[in-house]
Design a protein around this motif. Structure first.
Motif, PDB file in Angstrom:
ATOM      1  N   PRO A  40     -91.777   8.697 -18.122  1.00 21.93           N
ATOM      2  CA  PRO A  40     -91.905   7.567 -19.046  1.00 21.93           C
ATOM      3  C   PRO A  40     -91.770   8.041 -20.499  1.00 21.93           C
ATOM      4  O   PRO A  40     -92.341   9.066 -20.882  1.00 21.93           O
ATOM      5  CB  PRO A  40     -93.336   7.064 -18.794  1.00 21.93           C
ATOM      6  N   GLY A  41     -91.002   7.303 -21.282  1.00 19.35           N
ATOM      7  CA  GLY A  41     -90.950   7.573 -22.719  1.00 19.35           C
ATOM      8  C   GLY A  41     -90.150   8.784 -23.141  1.00 19.35           C
ATOM      9  O   GLY A  41     -90.250   9.224 -24.286  1.00 19.35           O
ATOM     10  N   ALA A  42     -89.324   9.335 -22.259  1.00 20.38           N
ATOM     11  CA  ALA A  42     -88.518  10.502 -22.645  1.00 20.38           C
ATOM     12  C   ALA A  42     -87.292  10.095 -23.450  1.00 20.38           C
ATOM     13  O   ALA A  42     -86.662  10.934 -24.091  1.00 20.38           O
ATOM     14  CB  ALA A  42     -88.091  11.289 -21.402  1.00 20.38           C
ATOM     15  N   GLY A  43     -86.941   8.800 -23.396  1.00 23.09           N
ATOM     16  CA  GLY A  43     -85.844   8.329 -24.249  1.00 23.09           C
ATOM     17  C   GLY A  43     -84.621   7.794 -23.515  1.00 23.09           C
ATOM     18  O   GLY A  43     -83.541   7.745 -24.104  1.00 23.09           O
ATOM     19  N   LYS A  44     -84.776   7.345 -22.266  1.00 19.92           N
ATOM     20  CA  LYS A  44     -83.635   6.831 -21.511  1.00 19.92           C
ATOM     21  C   LYS A  44     -83.006   5.619 -22.220  1.00 19.92           C
ATOM     22  O   LYS A  44     -81.786   5.540 -22.354  1.00 19.92           O
ATOM     23  CB  LYS A  44     -84.068   6.393 -20.096  1.00 19.92           C
ATOM     24  N   THR A  45     -83.858   4.693 -22.639  1.00 16.43           N
ATOM     25  CA  THR A  45     -83.324   3.476 -23.259  1.00 16.43           C
ATOM     26  C   THR A  45     -82.682   3.787 -24.611  1.00 16.43           C
ATOM     27  O   THR A  45     -81.637   3.228 -24.948  1.00 16.43           O
ATOM     28  CB  THR A  45     -84.433   2.411 -23.414  1.00 16.43           C
ATOM     29  N   SER A  46     -83.289   4.693 -25.364  1.00 15.34           N
ATOM     30  CA  SER A  46     -82.693   5.090 -26.651  1.00 15.34           C
ATOM     31  C   SER A  46     -81.336   5.753 -26.444  1.00 15.34           C
ATOM     32  O   SER A  46     -80.394   5.531 -27.215  1.00 15.34           O
ATOM     33  CB  SER A  46     -83.622   6.048 -27.392  1.00 15.34           C
ATOM     34  N   LEU A  47     -81.225   6.581 -25.397  1.00 13.50           N
ATOM     35  CA  LEU A  47     -79.935   7.202 -25.079  1.00 13.50           C
ATOM     36  C   LEU A  47     -78.887   6.132 -24.795  1.00 13.50           C
ATOM     37  O   LEU A  47     -77.743   6.202 -25.280  1.00 13.50           O
ATOM     38  CB  LEU A  47     -80.078   8.121 -23.856  1.00 13.50           C
TER      39      LEU A  47
END
Lengths: 219, 219
Positions: A40-47
């Motif tokens: 969770p929160g590692a940045g998938k959506t930001s990527l």
């Protein structure tokens, strides 16, 4: 426990059959399908936000967003103009083939070049469920520690790419890029490793080159 | 899927029976048992290292460390002088009651005041398996984003405490403490929330006061 193990195996086998059909479906349509996984929160959506915005004139892209709850992420990626559908697992810890079957009925995949699947934030369970993807992509945030490939080996063993995200925070955390990379390569000697910062855009050009090559291999 | 659901329920019921027996075991011995859960790399082991070192003259403490692989964490906490046992789940995504039964046979619990269980790094599955603990404690690193209570509601709904870790990184990330706290309180109005930085020690005194009160309630 014998019975439990048998049942679990049946669930896995049913999923493998679904995944094989999905793989055929994507192959026929020449759609590159990528399954993106992380804590969770590692940045998938930001990527995805960055990738969808930066490559929108180059590829037609669509996204399946998996989450326990909320449609926040589908709304975030749809803001880039990409087609997006949210799958809520209602507490389930991973996406499976049947959820992808449902999602692709909703999406219009005509002419789509790349389909991204953003899995549930979980470094364990999603690794065990194939979704018909061409490649599994794992993200590891440098804030999580460089021991994570060693401690969660399956995820990195099966991934074609490991993105080391949030490298803009490296000055403030104890994370050795070499240590993390060496652990990942011990599990998977062919893994492509890209240090990036999705917030600033740093390092993403190497990821985009990888995407272009993977897309070209699919034509 | 009907058969699968039945079997899963049986697994859950068997675990509930084990958890009830463990709860009795801890109650008889007046051991405060805490089940610590978070995403990978949120700082569970760092929290334990600090707590074990800072309170070692006040309480006798022991630790059960859960991980898919490696005994790194048991070695880290044992370096503080505390008793520690490592449980490797060999790919399993959570600890269950049977693993705690095995672990407490190895530990010498005579005179132990507090038993910490560090669960597998996973914000989903561990929430569904009771381990006979008095309280569930969840850690959320500010690097994970303030939307996590909303997106992983069960974990925060069932936790007595939410520690917001790595607040030393707040200047470098987009995380609103009020947003995260409001989401968590919507799920669980009684949750105790402590912003901390396990790396620097900031904010830990409030967590120690909570521990003292929870321990006193157990006598």
């Amino acid at each position: 426990m014998g019975k439990t193990v048998t049942i679990v195996r049946n669930v896995m086998e049913a999923n493998e059959r679904r995944a094989a059909k999905l793989k055929d479906f994507f192959a026929e349509r020449r759609i590159l399908c990528l399954n993106i996984m992380s804590s969770p929160g590692a940045g998938k959506t930001s990527l995805l936000e960055r990738t969808l915005a930066d490559l929108k004139n180059e590829f037609r892209m669509a996204v399946i967003e998996g989450d326990l709850q909320t449609d926040n992420d589908a709304r975030r990626v749809a803001a880039t103009g990409a087609q997006a559908v949210q799958v809520n697992t209602e507490g389930g810890c991973h996406l499976d083939g049947s959820m992808i079957e449902d999602a692709i009925e909703v999406l219009n995949l005509d002419g789509v070049d790349i389909l991204f699947i953003e899995n549930v934030g979980n470094l364990v369970c999603p690794a065990e469920f194939n979704l018909g993807e061409d490649h599994k992509i794992s993200l590891l945030s440098v804030t999580e520690g460089d021991d994570k490939p060693e401690k969660y080996p399956l995820m990195f063993h099966i991934s074609s790419v490991m993105l080391l995200n949030k490298v803009d925070l490296l000055p403030y955390v104890d994370f050795n890029l070499e240590t993390a990379s060496a652990h990942a390569r011990k599990l998977n000697k062919d893994i492509a490793i890209f240090p990036v910062a999705c917030r600033t855009g740093e390092g993403l050009s190497a990821w985009y080159d990888w995407l272009r090559a993977a897309r070209a291999a699919k034509r």
